[in-house]
Design a protein around this motif. Sequence first.
Motif, PDB file in Angstrom:
ATOM      1  N   ALA A  66       0.813  -1.222   0.000  1.00  0.00           N
ATOM      2  CA  ALA A  66       0.000   0.000   0.000  1.00  0.00           C
ATOM      3  C   ALA A  66       0.840   1.263   0.000  1.00  0.00           C
ATOM      4  O   ALA A  66       0.310   2.359  -0.247  1.00  0.00           O
ATOM      5  CB  ALA A  66      -0.927  -0.002   1.217  1.00  0.00           C
ATOM      6  N   GLY A  67       2.134   1.147   0.306  1.00  0.00           N
ATOM      7  CA  GLY A  67       3.001   2.309   0.302  1.00  0.00           C
ATOM      8  C   GLY A  67       2.837   3.225   1.499  1.00  0.00           C
ATOM      9  O   GLY A  67       3.130   4.412   1.414  1.00  0.00           O
ATOM     10  N   THR A  68       2.367   2.678   2.630  1.00  0.00           N
ATOM     11  CA  THR A  68       2.206   3.482   3.830  1.00  0.00           C
ATOM     12  C   THR A  68       2.309   2.611   5.075  1.00  0.00           C
ATOM     13  O   THR A  68       1.840   1.469   5.078  1.00  0.00           O
ATOM     14  CB  THR A  68       0.855   4.217   3.848  1.00  0.00           C
ATOM     15  N   ASP A  69       2.912   3.163   6.122  1.00  0.00           N
ATOM     16  CA  ASP A  69       3.012   2.460   7.397  1.00  0.00           C
ATOM     17  C   ASP A  69       1.838   2.768   8.315  1.00  0.00           C
ATOM     18  O   ASP A  69       1.814   2.316   9.470  1.00  0.00           O
ATOM     19  CB  ASP A  69       4.318   2.845   8.109  1.00  0.00           C
ATOM     20  N   ALA A  70       0.876   3.553   7.825  1.00  0.00           N
ATOM     21  CA  ALA A  70      -0.257   3.954   8.666  1.00  0.00           C
ATOM     22  C   ALA A  70      -1.309   2.856   8.802  1.00  0.00           C
ATOM     23  O   ALA A  70      -2.207   2.942   9.638  1.00  0.00           O
ATOM     24  CB  ALA A  70      -0.899   5.216   8.100  1.00  0.00           C
ATOM     25  N   ILE A  71      -1.218   1.817   7.973  1.00  0.00           N
ATOM     26  CA  ILE A  71      -2.198   0.726   7.993  1.00  0.00           C
ATOM     27  C   ILE A  71      -1.932  -0.178   9.188  1.00  0.00           C
ATOM     28  O   ILE A  71      -0.788  -0.440   9.554  1.00  0.00           O
ATOM     29  CB  ILE A  71      -2.117  -0.072   6.679  1.00  0.00           C
ATOM     30  N   ASP A  72      -3.015  -0.687   9.790  1.00  0.00           N
ATOM     31  CA  ASP A  72      -2.845  -1.555  10.953  1.00  0.00           C
ATOM     32  C   ASP A  72      -4.005  -2.541  11.052  1.00  0.00           C
ATOM     33  O   ASP A  72      -5.014  -2.419  10.346  1.00  0.00           O
ATOM     34  CB  ASP A  72      -2.777  -0.726  12.232  1.00  0.00           C
ATOM     35  N   TYR A  73      -3.839  -3.517  11.942  1.00  0.00           N
ATOM     36  CA  TYR A  73      -4.926  -4.428  12.270  1.00  0.00           C
ATOM     37  C   TYR A  73      -5.992  -3.682  13.080  1.00  0.00           C
ATOM     38  O   TYR A  73      -5.688  -2.755  13.830  1.00  0.00           O
ATOM     39  CB  TYR A  73      -4.405  -5.591  13.120  1.00  0.00           C
ATOM     40  N   ASN A  74      -7.231  -4.119  12.920  1.00  0.00           N
ATOM     41  CA  ASN A  74      -8.318  -3.624  13.772  1.00  0.00           C
ATOM     42  C   ASN A  74      -8.621  -4.744  14.769  1.00  0.00           C
ATOM     43  O   ASN A  74      -9.360  -5.677  14.474  1.00  0.00           O
ATOM     44  CB  ASN A  74      -9.551  -3.290  12.937  1.00  0.00           C
ATOM     45  N   ARG A  75      -8.027  -4.639  15.929  1.00  0.00           N
ATOM     46  CA  ARG A  75      -8.107  -5.731  16.891  1.00  0.00           C
ATOM     47  C   ARG A  75      -9.517  -5.877  17.476  1.00  0.00           C
ATOM     48  O   ARG A  75      -9.893  -6.962  17.920  1.00  0.00           O
ATOM     49  CB  ARG A  75      -7.052  -5.550  17.978  1.00  0.00           C
ATOM     50  N   GLU A  76     -10.292  -4.807  17.456  1.00  0.00           N
ATOM     51  CA  GLU A  76     -11.689  -4.911  17.896  1.00  0.00           C
ATOM     52  C   GLU A  76     -12.474  -5.815  16.949  1.00  0.00           C
ATOM     53  O   GLU A  76     -13.251  -6.669  17.386  1.00  0.00           O
ATOM     54  CB  GLU A  76     -12.341  -3.527  17.957  1.00  0.00           C
ATOM     55  N   VAL A  77     -12.254  -5.632  15.640  1.00  0.00           N
ATOM     56  CA  VAL A  77     -12.924  -6.468  14.647  1.00  0.00           C
ATOM     57  C   VAL A  77     -12.444  -7.918  14.765  1.00  0.00           C
ATOM     58  O   VAL A  77     -13.253  -8.858  14.726  1.00  0.00           O
ATOM     59  CB  VAL A  77     -12.684  -5.929  13.225  1.00  0.00           C
ATOM     60  N   ALA A  78     -11.139  -8.117  14.925  1.00  0.00           N
ATOM     61  CA  ALA A  78     -10.594  -9.469  15.050  1.00  0.00           C
ATOM     62  C   ALA A  78     -11.170 -10.186  16.267  1.00  0.00           C
ATOM     63  O   ALA A  78     -11.545 -11.364  16.190  1.00  0.00           O
ATOM     64  CB  ALA A  78      -9.071  -9.418  15.136  1.00  0.00           C
ATOM     65  N   ALA A  79     -11.265  -9.463  17.376  1.00  0.00           N
ATOM     66  CA  ALA A  79     -11.823 -10.069  18.596  1.00  0.00           C
ATOM     67  C   ALA A  79     -13.301 -10.377  18.428  1.00  0.00           C
ATOM     68  O   ALA A  79     -13.803 -11.409  18.905  1.00  0.00           O
ATOM     69  CB  ALA A  79     -11.616  -9.123  19.778  1.00  0.00           C
ATOM     70  N   SER A  80     -14.010  -9.497  17.712  1.00  0.00           N
ATOM     71  CA  SER A  80     -15.439  -9.712  17.463  1.00  0.00           C
ATOM     72  C   SER A  80     -15.656 -10.956  16.608  1.00  0.00           C
ATOM     73  O   SER A  80     -16.555 -11.763  16.866  1.00  0.00           O
ATOM     74  CB  SER A  80     -16.025  -8.477  16.772  1.00  0.00           C
ATOM     75  N   GLU A  81     -14.808 -11.126  15.601  1.00  0.00           N
ATOM     76  CA  GLU A  81     -14.904 -12.316  14.742  1.00  0.00           C
ATOM     77  C   GLU A  81     -14.579 -13.581  15.528  1.00  0.00           C
ATOM     78  O   GLU A  81     -15.247 -14.606  15.365  1.00  0.00           O
ATOM     79  CB  GLU A  81     -13.944 -12.182  13.560  1.00  0.00           C
ATOM     80  N   ARG A  82     -13.542 -13.493  16.353  1.00  0.00           N
ATOM     81  CA  ARG A  82     -13.145 -14.683  17.111  1.00  0.00           C
ATOM     82  C   ARG A  82     -14.234 -15.087  18.100  1.00  0.00           C
ATOM     83  O   ARG A  82     -14.512 -16.279  18.289  1.00  0.00           O
ATOM     84  CB  ARG A  82     -11.831 -14.419  17.871  1.00  0.00           C
ATOM     85  N   GLN A  83     -14.867 -14.101  18.722  1.00  0.00           N
ATOM     86  CA  GLN A  83     -15.895 -14.378  19.715  1.00  0.00           C
ATOM     87  C   GLN A  83     -17.110 -15.053  19.103  1.00  0.00           C
ATOM     88  O   GLN A  83     -17.790 -15.846  19.755  1.00  0.00           O
ATOM     89  CB  GLN A  83     -16.316 -13.078  20.402  1.00  0.00           C
ATOM     90  N   HIS A  84     -17.372 -14.761  17.820  1.00  0.00           N
ATOM     91  CA  HIS A  84     -18.560 -15.315  17.159  1.00  0.00           C
ATOM     92  C   HIS A  84     -18.189 -16.234  15.992  1.00  0.00           C
ATOM     93  O   HIS A  84     -19.025 -16.535  15.147  1.00  0.00           O
ATOM     94  CB  HIS A  84     -19.452 -14.171  16.651  1.00  0.00           C
ATOM     95  N   GLY A  85     -16.922 -16.696  15.964  1.00  0.00           N
ATOM     96  CA  GLY A  85     -16.443 -17.470  14.815  1.00  0.00           C
ATOM     97  C   GLY A  85     -16.640 -18.962  14.944  1.00  0.00           C
ATOM     98  O   GLY A  85     -15.716 -19.751  14.690  1.00  0.00           O
ATOM     99  N   TYR A  86     -17.833 -19.372  15.318  1.00  0.00           N
ATOM    100  CA  TYR A  86     -18.085 -20.799  15.558  1.00  0.00           C
ATOM    101  C   TYR A  86     -17.930 -21.636  14.288  1.00  0.00           C
ATOM    102  O   TYR A  86     -17.381 -22.744  14.334  1.00  0.00           O
ATOM    103  CB  TYR A  86     -19.496 -20.992  16.131  1.00  0.00           C
ATOM    104  N   LEU A  87     -18.403 -21.122  13.164  1.00  0.00           N
ATOM    105  CA  LEU A  87     -18.323 -21.894  11.928  1.00  0.00           C
ATOM    106  C   LEU A  87     -16.880 -22.026  11.450  1.00  0.00           C
ATOM    107  O   LEU A  87     -16.458 -23.097  10.990  1.00  0.00           O
ATOM    108  CB  LEU A  87     -19.193 -21.255  10.845  1.00  0.00           C
TER     109      LEU A  87
END
Length: 304
Positions: free
Chosen positions: A142-163
């Motif tokens: 992407a040509g930028t170091d400003a990009i990052d993980y969204n850990r809130e989204v990752a945690a939300s997926e993990r909490q409801h990622g039964y399938l």
Amino acid sequence: MDYKLIIDTIFGDVEPLRGVGSQATYIPALANVNPDQLGLCIETTGNEQFCGGDADTRFSIQSISKVFSLAMALGIEGEDVWKRMGREPSGTAFNSLVQLEMEKGKPRNPFINAGAIVIADILMARLRDPERDFLNFVRSMAGTDAIDYNREVAASERQHGYLNAAIINMLKYYGNIKGDIEEVLNFYFLTCSIDMSCRELAHAFLPFADHHKPFSHCGIELSKSKVKRINAVMQTCGFYDEAGEFSYLVGLPGKSGVGGGIAAVFPGLYSVAVWSPRLNGKGNSVIGMKMLELLTTQTEESIF
């Protein structure tokens, strides 16, 4: 080509579709996003950008990240990647267990959830620091170091990622996951959580459109042949069981995500990213699909 005029026309033409579809509510963090946002950005192989709407607003790219994961895996493992998965369209939902069981733990392609989880397993086994290395690779693209993980989204997926938990357990049962189930699944969710804007995503996909420049990012090098093959898999498998419809209406290799984003390429000409959070029943952005259809219609150009 007057891309600015085309973008302005597209935004006017999709107005009747505002409000059609719904967000990916099965991931609670995505359900909280304003669904009326709309962005588009085109970047040409001459490095010109043409953007409109909320093109600088970051969103969770979700399954679009699977293209970056595949590129890394191919750069590291080469053709051995295909010993653990196929390259065929699934014809079923992206999180189908039925097909995976019928085919004894070998995913149809790297863009359905089962295939992407196997790719995550490969990266975890081969990268020194998977979390850092994957993020640095995407930042380089992407040509930028400003990009990052969204850990809130990752945690939300993990909490409801039964399938997805069921999928990785089935993969493990058939011997197609080598690492620890929890670690691989957490890494998979993290890769999908990355936040990017349409402008950043269009730039990150430009190497898949510009075959004349060497593909080399963070030590990952791909030949022109491998880049073309990634495009081929995007063309046939990038939209789950709606890949045929996207090919018919749009005619570009691309990849969608349930965050409402779509990234696509016209080899030799441009990369493009669109974002609109409201999805259709197949999990693809309603307005995003239409915007790309209008783009290739109004430019009178597609790969076919």
